[in-house]
Scaffold this motif. Structure first.
Motif, PDB file in Angstrom:
ATOM      1  N   SER A   1      42.510  22.918  47.680  1.00 29.35           N
ATOM      2  CA  SER A   1      41.429  23.588  46.959  1.00 29.35           C
ATOM      3  C   SER A   1      41.952  24.853  46.284  1.00 29.35           C
ATOM      4  CB  SER A   1      40.262  23.903  47.897  1.00 29.35           C
ATOM      5  OG  SER A   1      40.685  24.783  48.902  1.00 29.35           O
ATOM      6  N   ILE A   2      41.198  25.341  45.353  1.00 30.78           N
ATOM      7  CA  ILE A   2      41.656  26.434  44.506  1.00 30.78           C
ATOM      8  C   ILE A   2      41.437  27.777  45.180  1.00 30.78           C
ATOM      9  CG2 ILE A   2      41.198  27.638  42.325  1.00 30.78           C
ATOM     10  CD1 ILE A   2      40.492  24.814  41.211  1.00 30.78           C
ATOM     11  N   HIS A   3      42.442  28.588  45.163  1.00 32.70           N
ATOM     12  CA  HIS A   3      42.352  29.937  45.714  1.00 32.70           C
ATOM     13  C   HIS A   3      43.064  30.900  44.780  1.00 32.70           C
ATOM     14  CE1 HIS A   3      40.546  29.162  49.657  1.00 32.70           C
ATOM     15  NE2 HIS A   3      41.138  27.982  49.553  1.00 32.70           N
ATOM     16  N   THR A   4      42.922  32.188  45.081  1.00 30.60           N
ATOM     17  CA  THR A   4      43.742  33.168  44.376  1.00 30.60           C
ATOM     18  C   THR A   4      44.868  33.587  45.314  1.00 30.60           C
ATOM     19  OG1 THR A   4      42.353  34.992  45.117  1.00 30.60           O
ATOM     20  CG2 THR A   4      41.792  33.981  43.005  1.00 30.60           C
ATOM     21  N   CYS A   5      46.022  33.867  44.712  1.00 25.90           N
ATOM     22  CA  CYS A   5      47.206  34.193  45.515  1.00 25.90           C
ATOM     23  C   CYS A   5      47.074  35.580  46.133  1.00 25.90           C
ATOM     24  CB  CYS A   5      48.452  34.137  44.640  1.00 25.90           C
ATOM     25  SG  CYS A   5      48.535  32.639  43.647  1.00 25.90           S
ATOM     26  N   THR A   6      46.382  36.468  45.456  1.00 27.47           N
ATOM     27  CA  THR A   6      46.074  37.797  45.987  1.00 27.47           C
ATOM     28  C   THR A   6      44.556  37.957  45.926  1.00 27.47           C
ATOM     29  OG1 THR A   6      46.409  38.635  43.745  1.00 27.47           O
ATOM     30  CG2 THR A   6      48.258  38.873  45.278  1.00 27.47           C
ATOM     31  N   ASN A   7      44.075  39.110  46.361  1.00 29.70           N
ATOM     32  CA  ASN A   7      42.616  39.303  46.317  1.00 29.70           C
ATOM     33  C   ASN A   7      42.262  40.735  45.900  1.00 29.70           C
ATOM     34  OD1 ASN A   7      39.872  38.906  46.492  1.00 29.70           O
ATOM     35  ND2 ASN A   7      39.802  39.008  48.729  1.00 29.70           N
TER      36      ASN A   7
ATOM     37  N   ASN B   1      47.371  43.539  39.031  1.00 28.54           N
ATOM     38  CA  ASN B   1      46.019  43.484  39.591  1.00 28.54           C
ATOM     39  C   ASN B   1      45.402  42.090  39.494  1.00 28.54           C
ATOM     40  OD1 ASN B   1      43.493  44.853  40.569  1.00 28.54           O
ATOM     41  ND2 ASN B   1      42.754  44.062  38.593  1.00 28.54           N
ATOM     42  N   ASN B   2      45.721  41.354  38.420  1.00 29.15           N
ATOM     43  CA  ASN B   2      45.157  40.007  38.270  1.00 29.15           C
ATOM     44  C   ASN B   2      45.514  39.137  39.472  1.00 29.15           C
ATOM     45  OD1 ASN B   2      43.997  40.502  35.818  1.00 29.15           O
ATOM     46  ND2 ASN B   2      45.474  39.337  34.601  1.00 29.15           N
ATOM     47  N   ASP B   3      44.525  38.392  39.952  1.00 32.96           N
ATOM     48  CA  ASP B   3      44.768  37.461  41.044  1.00 32.96           C
ATOM     49  C   ASP B   3      45.041  36.082  40.456  1.00 32.96           C
ATOM     50  OD1 ASP B   3      44.089  39.414  43.115  1.00 32.96           O
ATOM     51  OD2 ASP B   3      42.015  39.156  42.480  1.00 32.96           O
ATOM     52  N   GLU B   4      46.300  35.655  40.502  1.00 27.54           N
ATOM     53  CA  GLU B   4      46.635  34.345  39.953  1.00 27.54           C
ATOM     54  C   GLU B   4      46.011  33.237  40.798  1.00 27.54           C
ATOM     55  OE1 GLU B   4      50.795  34.864  37.691  1.00 27.54           O
ATOM     56  OE2 GLU B   4      50.932  35.114  39.864  1.00 27.54           O
ATOM     57  N   PHE B   5      45.737  32.126  40.148  1.00 26.82           N
ATOM     58  CA  PHE B   5      45.138  30.989  40.857  1.00 26.82           C
ATOM     59  C   PHE B   5      46.232  30.075  41.404  1.00 26.82           C
ATOM     60  CE2 PHE B   5      41.705  32.161  37.910  1.00 26.82           C
ATOM     61  CZ  PHE B   5      40.648  32.259  38.796  1.00 26.82           C
ATOM     62  N   CYS B   6      45.979  29.512  42.561  1.00 23.40           N
ATOM     63  CA  CYS B   6      46.905  28.556  43.135  1.00 23.40           C
ATOM     64  C   CYS B   6      46.105  27.540  43.938  1.00 23.40           C
ATOM     65  CB  CYS B   6      47.925  29.260  44.026  1.00 23.40           C
ATOM     66  SG  CYS B   6      47.125  30.270  45.277  1.00 23.40           S
TER      67      CYS B   6
ATOM     68  N   ASN C   1      34.142  34.194  44.218  1.00 20.11           N
ATOM     69  CA  ASN C   1      35.113  33.148  43.862  1.00 20.11           C
ATOM     70  C   ASN C   1      35.585  32.370  45.083  1.00 20.11           C
ATOM     71  OD1 ASN C   1      36.798  34.949  45.091  1.00 20.11           O
ATOM     72  ND2 ASN C   1      38.100  35.354  43.310  1.00 20.11           N
ATOM     73  N   GLY C   2      34.950  32.603  46.224  1.00 18.94           N
ATOM     74  CA  GLY C   2      35.312  31.858  47.419  1.00 18.94           C
ATOM     75  C   GLY C   2      36.324  32.578  48.298  1.00 18.94           C
ATOM     76  N   GLU C   3      36.925  33.652  47.794  1.00 17.08           N
ATOM     77  CA  GLU C   3      37.838  34.452  48.620  1.00 17.08           C
ATOM     78  C   GLU C   3      37.019  35.438  49.464  1.00 17.08           C
ATOM     79  OE1 GLU C   3      41.129  33.638  48.457  1.00 17.08           O
ATOM     80  OE2 GLU C   3      40.391  32.113  47.066  1.00 17.08           O
ATOM     81  N   GLU C   4      37.705  36.166  50.319  1.00 21.73           N
ATOM     82  CA  GLU C   4      37.004  37.179  51.116  1.00 21.73           C
ATOM     83  C   GLU C   4      36.382  38.232  50.197  1.00 21.73           C
ATOM     84  OE1 GLU C   4      39.831  38.873  53.789  1.00 21.73           O
ATOM     85  OE2 GLU C   4      39.921  37.096  55.076  1.00 21.73           O
ATOM     86  N   ILE C   5      35.136  38.567  50.483  1.00 25.56           N
ATOM     87  CA  ILE C   5      34.499  39.682  49.792  1.00 25.56           C
ATOM     88  C   ILE C   5      34.900  40.953  50.535  1.00 25.56           C
ATOM     89  CG2 ILE C   5      32.300  40.723  49.117  1.00 25.56           C
ATOM     90  CD1 ILE C   5      31.086  37.872  49.300  1.00 25.56           C
ATOM     91  N   VAL C   6      35.471  41.899  49.798  1.00 25.20           N
ATOM     92  CA  VAL C   6      35.988  43.120  50.427  1.00 25.20           C
ATOM     93  C   VAL C   6      35.435  44.333  49.697  1.00 25.20           C
ATOM     94  CG1 VAL C   6      38.050  44.421  51.066  1.00 25.20           C
ATOM     95  CG2 VAL C   6      38.129  41.919  50.998  1.00 25.20           C
ATOM     96  N   PHE C   7      34.839  45.240  50.440  1.00 24.78           N
ATOM     97  CA  PHE C   7      34.444  46.514  49.809  1.00 24.78           C
ATOM     98  C   PHE C   7      34.560  47.649  50.802  1.00 24.78           C
ATOM     99  CE2 PHE C   7      30.134  47.095  51.544  1.00 24.78           C
ATOM    100  CZ  PHE C   7      29.796  45.823  51.949  1.00 24.78           C
TER     101      PHE C   7
END
Lengths: 357, 357, 357, 357
Positions: free
Chosen positions: B269-275, B259-264, B286-292
């Protein structure tokens, strides 16, 4: 407002960081005359406290609240009630690297973006799960208040990873060290946690909460319904990623004729024959059991190596989180969920009349 | 506060009943200088408006907002912005019986308990889904504001009853009459709705919302995180019974390492590999897509006979709801979910600085 | 929050600009079951309405509120109550110059600084005294509510410029066109206003308000006392520059033995022998008359030439304000002061219990 | 909300009773990155602290704040800042009689009515002037913040009983033990206090506050103007009975041509030629000095015998208050008035933009 919840009548201020001098809370708006039983409060807080068993962090904190004000002879006096818990077991290790190499799944990165390095990153600072302790002081006091009105709040572990406890939730499991209903499911869940732990990993789960005895008529339309309030407060708890009331997401798969709770008369009073609504219609309690479920993600702190980034050098890093952390937060989250329900419902109960005559 | 949302900067007051003279909203706290395009707003409102197709109620309302104040030459002037929609198509039928014989799944019963007969029970009064129209006025204005900051909010139908649209959500479906991604799933969903309709029944579903372009750093710890705010506002929408962010309830079944989204680092610029976090860590973007995702129960108003109780005689009754109602509210709920996201995020964007220097 | 007052129970949203389509208000938090007499409300609003006599502006507005929602059969239904007043007599003259050459004593300059030219400067926009009309709709409804609880709110003109009405304030002067107690003082005050008017000038004055019948125990410590609330709301009224309770500024000149209100027993219940406290001790009513006085500055719009500055050319200008304005706002402010008292006290009365037993 | 002030950005929670374990405050909403100089804070708190001289109570408290959280390395970290002061010098005498025989001019009676005997009546409980100490912690921190923006807040004693200090207020008097401007007036005031003291009596007075360097554009229309905010907070301070801005009550006696502040150009920027408005037009700062005056009643605790009533026997009583109390609270109130100004203005400064572009 951030760390102050402004309800209809109650105002809850949560303060502290994981490694600050103390954490605590102020509960403002309580009427005078409400007794607080410190022993029962301590029992409640102990259910959340760390360091008690295999699935919880080894950080031991007694979590004994010190009451600063708001009580006179053990009874609320109408003034704000403030209590704090000293942080004794702090700064035993170096968190400096967390500011530079954020832990996946934690607020390290977002706090750095937001507070530009001024944030207190020790132990997660103000984002730490430790802040649920002051929440539980408020909740524990209000659970006593509710109980005196005949309102009983009980939560239980419904699921850990892929293990579900299907047993009906008829009585409190607050006395159990592992608060599931079925002993068989309980063993299976604990085994799942232990396995994850041994692999340097963690698991999530679902907590279910049932409130019995709440009168019909609590909550208000649009923004101030029971669901709005519980949801708003529930997401104050770290690791919560979802909440559903009554049938919840399963209702989305139903037909209206199946999901609607028909009305009937039982013992001379009006009830619903089923309770897919989870006791709430139009944001207002209908007198049935209030039922909701909360999804907790797996603890983000795991021993397994993870990829992260050094924010200063902007180079990839492999992060290995040392120290011990809860391989599963869910058992300790059970009283926290009860606390959230208690704050939400007490706030609504203490309002003035909705009809004036 | 009930029908006023007090955000960090924005304050949204929703007023009106289904059959009152008008419904409307006041949006307070908007800075001066924000242009409002009335045509694009109308297009947005049309996506929610009733009476347009087979799965929506036959009640036709044009839902044309009349702006009373807050704009000068089409641009916000710093004063509260109030707009209303006249109710034209009202009181065509007798709702008197609803006060006495409450509809299962509606707020008829709880409103009667709370307001002792003084409530406006015509068409559900203040509890009506029609109150989502003023919500969409606020949301439509703020979606334009967000878009100018490069923030795009899109929602879609993810599921209707047991039909899921597995297609990835890459582009807006706002132009579609039935806002699903996959045309095949869309046909299947519409067939499901039509079948329920023909049986005098209704179905529920799930709406998914994705926000692209939101900067990292929005939201605040504890009570004022992005999740708290969206959840609090989302449950203002009738029929919502659950909400989850990112992996949501599925995260409860995962291991931390999964479940943890690793940073890359991507493109410097910094992103997470998953979301799996849905773009939110510690309540902060955190700058990634907000999903709900939001679970809607099936429309409670169905033609099939249902058991209810006469509140005066305290005798069982069989209720047959005449008139036409949406056999599925979900298609019209899609823009409402976008509106909720827009109000929540705009409120956070308009705050002052989190770091002072 | 700006134009929304968030009380303990009531929430008042004021919207509109002097020359916008309409001005109005939403009153949220009213219990269901409170009757509203529209005729008495209209009588109350007429006391504030412009264009009725020599000392008020020639702009005639009928100020007839249109109720949009919140009432059912003339009784509150628990939903927000919204009413508006159309602006009919607008934009008859050119206000464009006011943006560039600010009027001394008005908000023209500060609004320009704050809203960078986007503000609605016609007739003062959202800063106009006209916005006290919606305030009076809320106040007029709540004065009726209070009266039903035996609480009577009366205000009067105490002073105009250097003319004081020393007569004791024993009965309502609401029926008087010029609401002073002493007829002789009244004539003198009117003469003072007329003289100022004839010189192209204006005068200020003081309004005194007395509330009879309020129970002991209203109000709360620290930030939520009766004085805090009335003061906070009172400064929402343009031209107010001071407020004092009981002996007020005169108390600053007294000795404790003189200012303290000793307790005594009258007719079997506890009273104070004097009322220098204005009925409020520790922010909480003590059952005596609530007394406060409000200072209004002279109307800033005067015909006499005044020095100003052209904000674009940054050159001095001589401003001559044409059109007619109230040479004294005080007579029309009397019902507004009553409205402020009514909103403040109703909010406190509608709270839940302060002692729980 | 009572003891929590919810500003636009800052939230101040005040807690504690005169004789509880501790008193304190939480300041929520401060951005990260603001330094706090503890020595200067202590100097500020010392100006309010009791027991230092002839006109203050003999109760000695060091008033040393203990910071629990919210700071990291002496700089705000974005989390709530909580500080407390232990009450050491408590319960040295018997206050039991105060519950039964209320002191004139105190909240003893109203607290008893409101809280039915559950209130903490020791030393006035939550109503005690001692609660201004935590207010001063917040204010002292924010005065430092304002000073760094070039905004200087200074208050002084303007009047004690019938002695006025007519000297112009040009420089801080914070270093003076008796904070008046004119030394002659100072001696005369102190003599007045000493005389009242020797007679077992007390005196009141007026504090004037001037804020220099505040930018134009702070504050908002209607309910959220600078005057509303300062007034709302000012009445949180015990003994305050009136407040006026700029010319205040004197403006009520003026003509418009006299009171209006004409605009002129000084050194290339726009100013007003006079400052009867006290730096505030339409609730918004105009860049001139902010000026307001606060009326304090004489200390109600006096040695002279006073009539009261025994609430249990309902018989008259003669009350003689033993112990020593401030014969005049005004000198110690001077920093408290500065603290109120600092909280109000900082809250407004920290808001986001009023114009968006």
């Amino acid at each position: 407002m951030s760390s102050i919840f402004n309800g209809s009548t109650l105002h809850l201020s949560i303060f502290g960081q994981s490694h600050s001098e103390a954490i605590g809370m102020t509960l403002d708006g309580l009427p005078a005359g409400i007794p607080v039983d410190p022993d029962r409060l301590q029992q409640f807080l102990n259910r959340r406290a760390p360091g008690q068993n295999d699935w919880s962090t080894a950080r031991r904190e007694e979590d004994r609240p010190e009451f600063l004000c708001g009580l006179k002879d053990g009874i609320t006096c109408g003034a704000p009630l403030t209590a704090l818990i000293r942080n004794r077991n702090t700064q035993g290790k170096d968190y400096e690297s967390l500011r530079v190499i954020p832990r996946p799944g934690h607020a390290d990165y977002t706090a750095q973006i937001k507070y530009s390095g001024f944030q207190d990153y020790y132990g997660g600072g103000h984002f730490s799960g430790r802040l649920t302790a002051p929440f539980c002081i408020a909740g524990g006091i209000l659970l006593q208040f509710l109980e005196r009105q005949g309102i009983i709040v009980n939560a239980r572990i419904l699921r850990i990873a892929n293990v579900t406890d299907d047993a009906p939730f008829l009585a409190s499991v607050a006395d159990k060290l592992f608060p599931a209903v079925s002993d068989e499911a309980s063993r299976c869940m604990q085994k799942t946690i232990a396995e994850a732990h041994s692999e340097g990993d963690s698991v999530g789960g679902i907590v279910e909460c049932v409130v019995r005895g709440a009168p019909a008529g609590l909550g208000n339309p649009i923004f101030d319904g029971v669901e709005n309030r519980i949801a708003q407060l529930m997401f104050a708890v770290p690791a919560v990623k979802g909440i559903e009331f009554g049938a919840g997401f399963a209702a989305a798969e139903m037909h209206g004729s199946e999901n609607n709770d028909e009305f009937c008369i039982q013992n001379g009073s009006i009830h619903t024959c089923t309770n897919h609504a989870g006791g709430i219609l139009g944001g207002i309690t209908n007198g049935e059991e209030i039922v909701f479920r909360v999804a907790f993600k797996p603890t983000p702190s795991i021993a397994k190596p993870q990829r992260s980034v050094n924010l200063e050098s902007m180079q990839p890093e492999i992060l290995e989180i040392t120290g011990r952390h809860d391989p599963c937060i869910v058992p300790r989250a059970v009283p926290v969920v009860e606390a959230v329900a208690a704050v939400s419902l007490s706030d609504l109960i203490l309002r003035g009349n909705d009809t004036w005559n």
